[in-house]
Design an enzyme around this catalytic site. Structure first.
Site, PDB file in Angstrom:
ATOM      1  N   GLU A 110       0.853  -1.197   0.000  1.00  0.00           N
ATOM      2  CA  GLU A 110       0.000   0.000   0.000  1.00  0.00           C
ATOM      3  C   GLU A 110       0.881   1.237   0.000  1.00  0.00           C
ATOM      4  O   GLU A 110       1.811   1.353   0.809  1.00  0.00           O
ATOM      5  CB  GLU A 110      -0.879   0.024   1.260  1.00  0.00           C
ATOM      6  N   ASP A 129      -7.226   1.534  -8.010  1.00  0.00           N
ATOM      7  CA  ASP A 129      -5.892   1.865  -7.494  1.00  0.00           C
ATOM      8  C   ASP A 129      -4.832   0.878  -7.974  1.00  0.00           C
ATOM      9  O   ASP A 129      -5.159  -0.277  -8.239  1.00  0.00           O
ATOM     10  CB  ASP A 129      -5.914   1.930  -5.955  1.00  0.00           C
TER      11      ASP A 129
HETATM   12 ZN   LIG Z   1      -6.342  -1.476  -3.220  1.00  0.00          ZN
END
Ligand SMILES: [Zn+2]
Length: 270
Positions: A140, A188
């Site tokens: 992330e 994303d």
């Molecule tokens: Zn994600």
């Protein structure tokens, strides 16, 4: 002068103490959970994590290793700070996590052993691989989704990806984004993510359409599938492809330039 330095040292200590103290309890919870999984692995005769026994005869082989990740899934956090993300990933009620979190200043937080399963990709598919959580490392990147990623972040990411690639022998084609493996459900990392730079460094593949002329019967949708996209929903697959490979183009369909890109990519990803 001495007084001032002393104050700075004291302040620094308090800040550090506060930060490490903040996660003492959840770090303990991690250890307890890891111990429980270790106990499952040690069970003799064999039963798996679901408590199932498949045979009465148990003969342990001498030749084995731990299962290894074979994909990396990259995300942006869609949050406003690393602290916010660390908090989210240490609250059991959220049920979400990642192996690594990379802050805007390039700091890398390691949150889970690479050989354990993070809850990051969710329902996912790339090529014929499903449940990417079981086979991937999740990273992330602290970014709200509407801003560029920082140079410090990308530099840290490239170093981390290099280590993962070497340690687990992960193929270049298996470095993907969350949007790639969950089209329609995720977007994303955003169009700001520098996939070409990553591909130049060996993480993901890129195209060169200078001398490319797809044949008349070229099927672009099939090419999307060969690259790895789940094409069950054509529109969603195209959207994810564009986020990754043609970020400046926010139109919905595939144009002639996209067809060339897909023709080239389908040869590289196959
Ligand atoms: Zn994600």
């Amino acid at each position: 002068m001495i007084k001032i330095s002393g104050l700075i040292i004291l302040t620094g200590f308090l800040v550090l103490g506060c930060k490490t103290g903040q996660y003492t309890e959840t770090n303990k919870a991690y250890k307890t959970q890891a111990k429980e999984f270790a106990a499952v692995l040690k069970k003799y005769p064999l039963s798996d994590s679901a408590g199932l026994n498949y045979a009465n005869s148990w003969v342990g082989t001498t030749n084995f290793t731990m299962r290894r990740p074979n994909f990396v899934v990259i995300h942006h956090t869609a949050q406003n700070s690393c602290d916010q993300t660390l908090k989210t990933f240490t609250m059991t009620k959220t049920q979400v996590s990642a192996h690594y979190v990379i802050c805007r200043d390039g700091t890398v937080h390691h949150m889970l052993h690479d050989l354990l399963r993070a809850h990051q990709a969710g329902v996912s598919k790339w090529g014929n691989a499903t449940d990417l959580n079981s086979s991937s490392v999740g990273i992330e990147i602290d970014n709200n989704g509407f801003e560029p990623f920082t140079d410090d972040q990308i530099n840290s990411l490239i170093i981390l990806l290099g280590r993962l690639k070497r340690a687990y022998n992960i193929p270049s084609a298996n470095f993907v984004g969350h949007a790639d493996v969950a089209p329609g459900r995720k977007v994303d990392p955003s169009r700001h993510f520098p996939w070409k730079k990553l591909a130049d460094n060996g993480f993901g593949l890129w195209y060169d359409t200078a001398k490319v002329q797809p044949p008349a019967d070229f099927n672009a949708l099939l090419a999307l599938r060969i690259v790895g996209y789940d094409i069950k929903n054509e529109k969603n697959a195209i959207q994810s492809f564009k986020i990754h490979f043609t970020p400046a183009d926010s139109t919905a369909g595939l144009n002639e330039a996209d067809r060339k890109i897909l023709y080239d990519l389908s040869k590289k990803y196959q």
